[in-house]
Design a protein around this motif. Structure first.
Motif, PDB file in Angstrom:
ATOM      1  N   ASP A 177       0.825  -1.223   0.000  1.00  0.00           N
ATOM      2  CA  ASP A 177       0.000   0.000   0.000  1.00  0.00           C
ATOM      3  C   ASP A 177       0.853   1.265   0.000  1.00  0.00           C
ATOM      4  O   ASP A 177       0.412   2.314  -0.473  1.00  0.00           O
ATOM      5  CB  ASP A 177      -0.905   0.033   1.240  1.00  0.00           C
TER       6      ASP A 177
ATOM      7  N   GLU B 228       3.602   2.321  -1.527  1.00  0.00           N
ATOM      8  CA  GLU B 228       3.960   2.910  -2.823  1.00  0.00           C
ATOM      9  C   GLU B 228       2.807   3.737  -3.394  1.00  0.00           C
ATOM     10  O   GLU B 228       2.987   4.885  -3.811  1.00  0.00           O
ATOM     11  CB  GLU B 228       4.333   1.785  -3.785  1.00  0.00           C
ATOM     12  N   GLU B 229       1.606   3.147  -3.346  1.00  0.00           N
ATOM     13  CA  GLU B 229       0.426   3.858  -3.855  1.00  0.00           C
ATOM     14  C   GLU B 229       0.095   5.072  -2.992  1.00  0.00           C
ATOM     15  O   GLU B 229      -0.261   6.139  -3.512  1.00  0.00           O
ATOM     16  CB  GLU B 229      -0.757   2.886  -3.893  1.00  0.00           C
TER      17      GLU B 229
ATOM     18  N   ALA C 252       7.589   7.004  -7.067  1.00  0.00           N
ATOM     19  CA  ALA C 252       6.283   7.495  -6.624  1.00  0.00           C
ATOM     20  C   ALA C 252       6.440   8.818  -5.883  1.00  0.00           C
ATOM     21  O   ALA C 252       5.622   9.743  -6.047  1.00  0.00           O
ATOM     22  CB  ALA C 252       5.615   6.457  -5.724  1.00  0.00           C
TER      23      ALA C 252
ATOM     24  N   GLU D   7       2.464   7.977  -3.875  1.00  0.00           N
ATOM     25  CA  GLU D   7       2.155   8.593  -5.167  1.00  0.00           C
ATOM     26  C   GLU D   7       0.892   9.440  -5.106  1.00  0.00           C
ATOM     27  O   GLU D   7       0.803  10.496  -5.738  1.00  0.00           O
ATOM     28  CB  GLU D   7       2.009   7.498  -6.228  1.00  0.00           C
ATOM     29  N   LYS D   8      -0.090   8.993  -4.302  1.00  0.00           N
ATOM     30  CA  LYS D   8      -1.373   9.686  -4.266  1.00  0.00           C
ATOM     31  C   LYS D   8      -1.512  10.631  -3.078  1.00  0.00           C
ATOM     32  O   LYS D   8      -2.591  11.159  -2.843  1.00  0.00           O
ATOM     33  CB  LYS D   8      -2.505   8.661  -4.230  1.00  0.00           C
TER      34      LYS D   8
END
Length: 585
Positions: free
Chosen positions: A392, A394-395, A458, A398-399
């Motif tokens: 989770d 990494e995502e 990211a 990035e977000k």
């Protein structure tokens, strides 16, 4: 002498011989007659003696029977005497002389066996009933003695005593187990980063605490053995479970173990929960290596020789305590995932892996299968949750849409958070590789490198998005320069360099330089145009009027330059280049 005389002499001798023979025959006949009369008399005497012989034999048989009866009576009387002595000891109770009391019980059992095998005696039934009743009372008193003895010497273990049994590296620096050697919560936003693994743990020596004095254990063993022989296993099991399980739970409560549900965990503030997780890790180590190991040792000695009962007693004593400890771990593993939980999940996973072999040994009996399975299940769930949380991250990077404004273009909190996060990851290299091996195929080291590279990418993607929030293009470039430089410098000073490689470092150093050049170009190009116009005007030459125009233009350009420089200075003096080396450059 003449012939006639000789013949006469011979004739006379022959006559004497005949006469002797005749007498001998007469004597022989008389002897035969006498012997014949003796035979008749002896036969008559034998006939007359036969009743006397029969009476004599009967008397001898009667004497033999009387001897046998007397001997049997002596044995029975001896048994009665032993029963009476045993009864006297049993009535006095076991407290004064337990050894003599146990001997009396054995004697009583022997008496019961004797009278059971000799039920032909008229008094056997009465004696048996009396002996059995006495035996039941004796066993009841033994149960009371077992309970009293076990209760007297079963006391909860104080935390300080437990800490003294730990290796020096794991003892608390102050009174709280939460402040022990490696219990510090992992907070990636903090730059304070001490080593995670304690190198001395591999050879750490634990001292199993003495839960019951060694001199008392043989007495408890003898009492337990008598109760088992009497068929009172269930009463023994119940008594042992009630006393020892309660004491074990008290020891854990004194240590700080709490019974927390999933809902309790979900409602806690992260800082509070993080501290409780740190404590739980140490509670697990203390519980397994000290308290459960100690309980196993005591149980093995008291129930030596009664294997099934021993395993069941140990399982019953520890079941609730194990459930309380594991339920907290399950609650954490099932709670909502978030990046900051990764490190505590890895810590929890590590301690469960560290303890797994000992748990398998201590809880090795059939009665403990549920506890072994629960422990292994928690280990696997923690591994799965940690792996998903890592995925989770990494995502999430990035977000990330945090509205934190960095007005001076310095390093963004997200950048320092992610970099510190990655630094912490390298404290867990072996653990992360273990996770990759469990859930993925291929080389674990290359997979870790790949994930780390993606996290860095990211972060850069997110920083690019954040840089567009600035209205001033120069501040955009300064922001990117500062942040990429911080990333490169941090990687070069950490183990991440070995994982990401020199090429990655060189590429990102060039990116830093590009942003620096872009910053200079965007910041100064408009002002430098003024100087360029001034220079070209002065180069025109010509008549006086042209010179006049040129001087006026020069003044105007200088004025414009000064105004723009002042504006630029006013703006950029609020900006920051935190790295001194980069600032000088």
């Amino acid at each position: 002498m003449g012939v006639p005389q000789a013949m006469e002499a011979l004739s006379g001798r022959a006559a004497m011989i005949r006469e002797s023979l005749h007498k001998s025959q007469t004597i022989t006949d008389s002897m035969v007659a006498i012997l014949g009369s003796f035979d008749h008399r002896l036969s008559a005497l034998e006939t007359a003696m036969r009743p006397t012989q029969i009476r004599t034999h009967s008397i001898r048989r009667a004497h033999e029977n009387i001897d046998k009866t007397l001997k049997a009576a002596e044995v029975i009387l001896a048994q009665f005497d032993l029963t009476r002595k045993a009864e006297a000891k049993i009535l006095r109770g076991p407290h004064e002389d337990l050894e003599s009391y146990l001997e009396a019980i054995d004697q009583l059992r022997s008496n019961v066996r004797f009278f059971s095998s000799n039920k032909s005696f008229k008094s056997s039934d009465g004696v048996l009933n009396h002996a059995n009743n006495l035996l039941a009372k004796a066993i009841s008193k033994l149960e009371d003695e077992f309970r009293q003895l076990l209760t007297s010497y079963s006391k909860p273990v104080e935390p300080d005593r437990l800490f003294d049994c730990l290796p020096n590296s794991l003892r608390p620096s102050s009174g709280s187990p939460g402040k022990q050697g490696d219990a510090s919560g992992k907070n990636p936003s903090s730059t304070d980063h001490s080593g995670h693994h304690n190198k001395g743990l591999e050879t750490a020596i634990y001292t199993t605490p003495t839960l019951i004095p060694p001199r008392v254990l043989p007495l408890l063993h003898d009492l337990a053995q008598q109760m088992v022989q009497a068929g009172h296993q269930q009463q023994l099991l119940r008594t042992y479970r009630e006393i020892r399980s309660s004491v074990l739970e008290q020891s854990l409560r004194k240590l700080g173990v709490e019974k927390l549900s999933k809902d309790d965990v979900q409602k806690m503030q992260w800082e509070v929960l993080e501290a409780k997780i740190g404590n739980w890790i140490h509670f697990m180590r203390i519980a397994v290596k000290l308290l459960f190991a100690g309980e196993k040792k005591v149980c093995d000695q008291i129930f030596d020789g009664a294997n099934s009962l021993r395993d069941q007693c140990f399982a019953d004593v520890t079941a609730n305590s194990v459930a309380v400890l594991l339920s907290f771990g399950e609650a954490i593993a099932k709670s909502k995932r978030s990046p900051e939980k990764l490190f505590v999940l890895l810590d929890m996973y590590e301690i469960m892996r560290e303890l797994q072999s000992e748990i398998e040994t201590i809880f090795g009996g059939k009665a403990c299968v549920e506890m072994r399975e629960s422990s292994l299940s928690l280990t696997k769930r923690l591994a799965q949750t940690a792996q998903e949380t890592f995925g989770d991250f990494e995502e999430a990077v990035e977000k990330d849409a945090t509205k934190t404004a960095v007005l001076d273009g310095t390093v963004h909190p997200l950048t320092s958070y992610v970099i510190n996060y990655v630094k912490f990851l390298f404290d867990y290299q072996s653990t992360l590789k273990q996770l990759f091996q469990e859930f993925h195929e291929g080389d674990a080291a290359s997979q870790l490198a790949s994930v780390t590279t993606r996290i860095m990418q990211a972060l850069q993607t997110n920083l690019d998005g954040k840089s567009r929030q600035y209205k001033d293009p120069a501040l955009t470039q300064l922001f990117l320069m500062n942040n990429i430089h911080y990333i490169v410098r941090s990687v070069r000073r950490s183990e991440a360099k070995d994982l990401l490689g020199d090429d990655w470092v060189q590429i990102h150093r060039r990116i830093v330089q590009q942003h620096a050049n872009q910053y200079k170009r965007v910041s100064w190009s408009k002002i430098l145009q003024c100087l360029t116009v001034q220079g070209s005007s002065s180069a025109m030459g010509g008549d006086g009027s042209s010179s006049g125009v040129s001087r006026a233009m020069v003044k105007d350009r200088f004025k414009t330059f000064n105004i723009q420089f002042e504006e630029l200075h006013q703006r950029q003096s609020q900006w920051t280049v935190p790295d001194s080396e980069l600032r000088e450059s």
